[in-house]
Scaffold this motif. Structure first.
Motif, PDB file in Angstrom:
ATOM      1  N   GLY A  72     132.094  71.926  97.292  1.00  0.00           N
ATOM      2  CA  GLY A  72     132.762  71.152  96.252  1.00  0.00           C
ATOM      3  C   GLY A  72     131.880  70.811  95.083  1.00  0.00           C
ATOM      4  O   GLY A  72     132.344  70.252  94.089  1.00  0.00           O
ATOM      5  N   SER A  73     130.578  71.138  95.170  1.00  0.00           N
ATOM      6  CA  SER A  73     129.647  70.787  94.096  1.00  0.00           C
ATOM      7  C   SER A  73     129.245  72.042  93.314  1.00  0.00           C
ATOM      8  O   SER A  73     129.607  73.167  93.674  1.00  0.00           O
ATOM      9  CB  SER A  73     128.412  70.094  94.671  1.00  0.00           C
ATOM     10  N   PHE A  74     128.488  71.841  92.244  1.00  0.00           N
ATOM     11  CA  PHE A  74     128.021  72.961  91.419  1.00  0.00           C
ATOM     12  C   PHE A  74     126.643  72.633  90.868  1.00  0.00           C
ATOM     13  O   PHE A  74     126.266  71.474  90.716  1.00  0.00           O
ATOM     14  CB  PHE A  74     128.998  73.236  90.273  1.00  0.00           C
ATOM     15  N   THR A  75     125.870  73.672  90.567  1.00  0.00           N
ATOM     16  CA  THR A  75     124.514  73.514  90.075  1.00  0.00           C
ATOM     17  C   THR A  75     124.487  73.494  88.551  1.00  0.00           C
ATOM     18  O   THR A  75     125.474  73.798  87.890  1.00  0.00           O
ATOM     19  CB  THR A  75     123.616  74.659  90.565  1.00  0.00           C
ATOM     20  N   GLY A  76     123.313  73.126  88.005  1.00  0.00           N
ATOM     21  CA  GLY A  76     123.099  73.170  86.566  1.00  0.00           C
ATOM     22  C   GLY A  76     122.904  71.804  85.953  1.00  0.00           C
ATOM     23  O   GLY A  76     123.154  70.764  86.581  1.00  0.00           O
ATOM     24  N   GLU A  77     122.410  71.802  84.728  1.00  0.00           N
ATOM     25  CA  GLU A  77     122.255  70.575  83.933  1.00  0.00           C
ATOM     26  C   GLU A  77     122.329  70.973  82.465  1.00  0.00           C
ATOM     27  O   GLU A  77     122.671  72.115  82.150  1.00  0.00           O
ATOM     28  CB  GLU A  77     120.954  69.846  84.289  1.00  0.00           C
ATOM     29  N   ALA A  78     122.029  70.038  81.547  1.00  0.00           N
ATOM     30  CA  ALA A  78     122.308  70.256  80.130  1.00  0.00           C
ATOM     31  C   ALA A  78     121.674  71.531  79.578  1.00  0.00           C
ATOM     32  O   ALA A  78     122.262  72.221  78.747  1.00  0.00           O
ATOM     33  CB  ALA A  78     121.832  69.041  79.329  1.00  0.00           C
ATOM     34  N   GLY A  79     120.457  71.867  80.028  1.00  0.00           N
ATOM     35  CA  GLY A  79     119.794  73.060  79.513  1.00  0.00           C
ATOM     36  C   GLY A  79     120.450  74.354  79.945  1.00  0.00           C
ATOM     37  O   GLY A  79     120.227  75.410  79.318  1.00  0.00           O
ATOM     38  N   THR A  80     121.249  74.319  81.012  1.00  0.00           N
ATOM     39  CA  THR A  80     121.876  75.536  81.525  1.00  0.00           C
ATOM     40  C   THR A  80     122.803  76.161  80.492  1.00  0.00           C
ATOM     41  O   THR A  80     122.838  77.383  80.317  1.00  0.00           O
ATOM     42  CB  THR A  80     122.653  75.226  82.816  1.00  0.00           C
ATOM     43  N   LEU A  81     123.570  75.330  79.787  1.00  0.00           N
ATOM     44  CA  LEU A  81     124.505  75.842  78.784  1.00  0.00           C
ATOM     45  C   LEU A  81     123.799  76.558  77.645  1.00  0.00           C
ATOM     46  O   LEU A  81     124.352  77.463  77.033  1.00  0.00           O
ATOM     47  CB  LEU A  81     125.331  74.688  78.202  1.00  0.00           C
ATOM     48  N   ALA A  82     122.565  76.135  77.347  1.00  0.00           N
ATOM     49  CA  ALA A  82     121.836  76.693  76.205  1.00  0.00           C
ATOM     50  C   ALA A  82     120.905  77.823  76.596  1.00  0.00           C
ATOM     51  O   ALA A  82     120.217  78.375  75.734  1.00  0.00           O
ATOM     52  CB  ALA A  82     121.033  75.590  75.525  1.00  0.00           C
ATOM     53  N   GLY A  83     120.859  78.166  77.886  1.00  0.00           N
ATOM     54  CA  GLY A  83     119.970  79.228  78.315  1.00  0.00           C
ATOM     55  C   GLY A  83     118.511  78.839  78.334  1.00  0.00           C
ATOM     56  O   GLY A  83     117.626  79.699  78.343  1.00  0.00           O
ATOM     57  N   ARG A  84     118.234  77.530  78.354  1.00  0.00           N
ATOM     58  CA  ARG A  84     116.856  77.074  78.368  1.00  0.00           C
ATOM     59  C   ARG A  84     116.289  77.073  79.784  1.00  0.00           C
ATOM     60  O   ARG A  84     117.006  77.265  80.753  1.00  0.00           O
ATOM     61  CB  ARG A  84     116.752  75.669  77.752  1.00  0.00           C
ATOM     62  N   ALA A  85     114.994  76.840  79.891  1.00  0.00           N
ATOM     63  CA  ALA A  85     114.311  76.938  81.178  1.00  0.00           C
ATOM     64  C   ALA A  85     114.862  75.932  82.180  1.00  0.00           C
ATOM     65  O   ALA A  85     115.077  74.766  81.845  1.00  0.00           O
ATOM     66  CB  ALA A  85     112.814  76.726  80.986  1.00  0.00           C
ATOM     67  N   ALA A  86     115.061  76.392  83.405  1.00  0.00           N
ATOM     68  CA  ALA A  86     115.512  75.501  84.479  1.00  0.00           C
ATOM     69  C   ALA A  86     114.424  74.491  84.772  1.00  0.00           C
ATOM     70  O   ALA A  86     113.231  74.816  84.766  1.00  0.00           O
ATOM     71  CB  ALA A  86     115.837  76.305  85.728  1.00  0.00           C
ATOM     72  N   ILE A  87     114.814  73.249  85.040  1.00  0.00           N
ATOM     73  CA  ILE A  87     113.816  72.217  85.332  1.00  0.00           C
ATOM     74  C   ILE A  87     113.790  71.877  86.821  1.00  0.00           C
ATOM     75  O   ILE A  87     113.217  70.879  87.223  1.00  0.00           O
ATOM     76  CB  ILE A  87     114.055  70.953  84.485  1.00  0.00           C
ATOM     77  N   ALA A  88     114.397  72.762  87.624  1.00  0.00           N
ATOM     78  CA  ALA A  88     114.346  72.614  89.075  1.00  0.00           C
ATOM     79  C   ALA A  88     114.579  73.983  89.702  1.00  0.00           C
ATOM     80  O   ALA A  88     114.956  74.940  89.024  1.00  0.00           O
ATOM     81  CB  ALA A  88     115.391  71.607  89.557  1.00  0.00           C
ATOM     82  N   THR A  89     114.351  74.064  90.993  1.00  0.00           N
ATOM     83  CA  THR A  89     114.552  75.296  91.760  1.00  0.00           C
ATOM     84  C   THR A  89     115.699  75.093  92.743  1.00  0.00           C
ATOM     85  O   THR A  89     115.811  74.029  93.369  1.00  0.00           O
ATOM     86  CB  THR A  89     113.269  75.665  92.536  1.00  0.00           C
ATOM     87  N   GLY A  90     116.559  76.108  92.865  1.00  0.00           N
ATOM     88  CA  GLY A  90     117.689  76.050  93.785  1.00  0.00           C
ATOM     89  C   GLY A  90     117.550  77.089  94.891  1.00  0.00           C
ATOM     90  O   GLY A  90     117.370  78.280  94.605  1.00  0.00           O
ATOM     91  N   THR A  91     117.651  76.648  96.140  1.00  0.00           N
ATOM     92  CA  THR A  91     117.465  77.538  97.293  1.00  0.00           C
ATOM     93  C   THR A  91     118.603  77.329  98.291  1.00  0.00           C
ATOM     94  O   THR A  91     118.965  76.181  98.601  1.00  0.00           O
ATOM     95  CB  THR A  91     116.126  77.242  98.000  1.00  0.00           C
ATOM     96  N   ALA A  92     119.153  78.415  98.798  1.00  0.00           N
ATOM     97  CA  ALA A  92     120.201  78.328  99.812  1.00  0.00           C
ATOM     98  C   ALA A  92     119.586  77.892 101.137  1.00  0.00           C
ATOM     99  O   ALA A  92     118.740  78.596 101.703  1.00  0.00           O
ATOM    100  CB  ALA A  92     120.905  79.664  99.964  1.00  0.00           C
ATOM    101  N   LEU A  93     119.995  76.724 101.648  1.00  0.00           N
ATOM    102  CA  LEU A  93     119.455  76.218 102.916  1.00  0.00           C
ATOM    103  C   LEU A  93     120.041  76.964 104.111  1.00  0.00           C
ATOM    104  O   LEU A  93     119.361  77.178 105.122  1.00  0.00           O
ATOM    105  CB  LEU A  93     119.758  74.729 103.054  1.00  0.00           C
TER     106      LEU A  93
END
Length: 545
Positions: A72-93
């Motif tokens: 029910g959730s989704f990843t991303g933050e404000a920089g995602t829309l602009a194609g800027r550098a991710a400020i965190a890492t996402g890993t499938a647990l």
């Protein structure tokens, strides 16, 4: 932020899942898969149908888990829309079923699906705010609050909403260990340490921006319908309206979105915000809107020169300070104005070392329990004095004229008069500066009285406006104070089109000026926003010719 967790991590409904699926691709992701890494640009959004995605942030000294995205959730933050550098890492647990929505499709989604867009945009903005509050990962800045270079880097980081941890080499005991660990000498500060351990000693703003992923991809040779130069209220408004109407838009900003208004602690007379809004918050909302509609907001990108004799028979070219060139069918000049400087020979010694041209929270922290001076009689000076009075022991407000009524809003005058720790000085100016490395004392000269020396370590200057028009290189007509002439003020001999210029158009067809840089403009945020919107209506007519 805890009270808004339901907005930061909203749970999507089945209907919203169905909408998301139309814009992405369903995939099965094995446990342990790294979906995106901190510092990676142009990452996708991952909508979790089943499973868990762990979000972690790292610095050069530690990595920690922020939380997990479940069904029910989704990843991303404000920089995602602009194609800027991710400020965190996402890993499938665990093994996950996800919908993968790439950057282009995500932008189409937030434009096309109004209700879902509101949920995503609110979550993205709040997540960035939460990342800024998190001091456990990302960029590390080492420097001194008495150093002008450090102040410049800190200001750039803060105004651009970049998460970072700051360690003052004079105040924070932890600094010595960091300097020893990464081989940084005191004379090599300010220094930035990236999460991968890279160290940049005394970096420029551009080096900092490139290293942290704030800056855009290469701009050289790119063509746009509209290039807006300056991301103050007028420039951001022009970008929002132009991009929302389908035009290809670039915004060039040398420092940070918001312009002079972006440094204001609180704007209370802007329509629609009865309790006020900080300049940085207003700029952040405008930036998010512009990027939502697809505008390329490029920071730090400085327009060095305009080439106004046409490019291949149509449009114009702008040379950037890194020697790249971009092309535009139309241009909106929104470079605003800068505060004038005191005519004192020793001024440059103390800029960033006790003399400041903005009064945001960072500068306010320097002033705790100190006696300070604010020079200027406009709204910016009034807002600064009222804001800083919450931190300083005493605030002196100095103007050369007889009072404030002619230049400052009445509500700010009332606040100044009511504050027990603010003293107003008419017919007074700063006539000398003293100190050794950092400002220590100033002389105030009042008409008809002997100079008075005050033990002041922090001086804030808001001395009227000088337009940022040097880069125009004679392309457009200026008035005798170097502000841009527009509309009926354009000299007839400089206008070469068969039609009269539009109200905000310069002497060059398709080049407009809005906000403080324009001759005769009303120096108010609302006026600049209105001009930005009006310019877009006119440039549509130019593009249709």
């Amino acid at each position: 932020m805890e009270s808004r967790l339901h907005q930061i991590f909203p749970s999507l409904t089945e209907d919203q899942f169905a909408i998301m699926a139309r814009y992405g691709e369903r995939r099965r992701v094995p446990a342990g898969t790294v979906l995106f890494t901190q510092g990676e640009r142009h990452i996708a959004m991952y909508v979790v149908l089943a499973g868990k995605i762990e979000i972690s942030r790292g610095s050069a000294i530690e990595t920690h888990v922020i939380g997990t995205h479940g069904p029910g959730s989704f990843t991303g933050e404000a920089g995602t829309l602009a194609g800027r550098a991710a400020i965190a890492t996402g890993t499938a647990l665990v093994d996950c079923d996800v919908i993968v929505i790439d950057e282009t499709s995500l932008r189409t989604l937030v434009i096309s699906e109004a209700d879902l867009s509101e949920t995503i945009m609110r979550a993205y903005i709040l997540r960035r705010m939460a990342f800024i509050e998190d001091q456990g990962g990302g960029l590390i800045l080492l420097g001194s609050q008495d150093d002008a270079e450090t102040l410049g880097l800190r200001s750039f980081i803060a105004r651009n909403g970049q998460p970072a941890a700051y360690f003052d080499i004079d105040l924070h005991p932890e600094s010595a260990g960091l300097m020893a660990r990464f081989g940084i000498a005191a004379d090599e500060t300010p220094a930035i340490i990236l999460p991968d351990g890279q160290v940049f000693r005394r970096p420029s703003i551009r080096v900092l921006a490139d290293a942290t992923g704030i800056s855009p991809d290469q701009m050289d040779g790119r063509r746009f319908d509209v290039v807006v130069v300056g991301a103050g209220p007028g420039g951001l408004a022009a970008a929002v309206y132009a991009a929302s109407e389908g035009l290809k838009v670039a915004v060039l900003e040398r420092a940070a979105p918001g312009g002079q208004a972006g440094t204001s602690s609180k704007i209370e007379n802007y329509f629609g915000f009865p309790t006020g809004i900080s300049g940085q918050a207003l700029a952040g909302r405008g930036l998010s809107q512009a990027r939502k509609f697809g505008a390329e907001v490029a920071v730090p990108m400085c327009a060095a020169k305009m080439v106004c004799n046409g490019v291949d028979g149509e449009g114009y070219a702008i040379t950037l300070d890194n020697d790249e060139t971009i092309h535009a069918l139309t241009i909106v000049i929104a470079t605003g104005a800068r505060y004038r400087k005191l005519p004192l020979p020793e001024l440059a010694r103390y800029e960033g070392r006790g003399i400041y041209y903005s009064a945001a929270f960072m500068e306010a922290t320097f002033c705790k329990n100190e006696e300070i001076v604010v020079v200027g009689g406009g709204n910016s000076a009034g807002q600064a004095a009222v804001f800083l009075s919450r931190f300083a022991r005493h605030v002196h407000v100095c103007v050369r004229g007889p009072g404030l009524a002619a230049t400052m809003s009445h509500y700010l005058i009332q606040r100044i008069e009511a504050a027990p720790n603010i003293t107003f000085h008419a017919h007074t100016e700063v006539c000398a500066l003293h100190g050794d490395g950092h400002l220590a004392e100033i002389d105030l000269c009042t008409r008809g009285a002997a100079p008075v020396r005050l033990p002041v370590r922090h001086l804030f200057l808001f001395l009227g406006a000088e337009p940022n028009t040097d880069w125009l290189d004679g392309c457009v007509a200026l008035d005798d104070r170097q502000f841009v002439l527009t509309g009926s003020d354009v000299p007839k001999e400089t206008w070469c089109s068969g039609r009269p210029p539009f109200a905000l158009e310069t002497c060059r067809s398709g080049i407009f000026a809005v906000g403080d840089v324009r001759s005769g403009s009303v120096k108010r945020v609302a006026a600049a926003v209105g001009e930005g919107a009006a310019a877009v209506q006119s440039l549509h007519q130019v593009l249709a010719l």
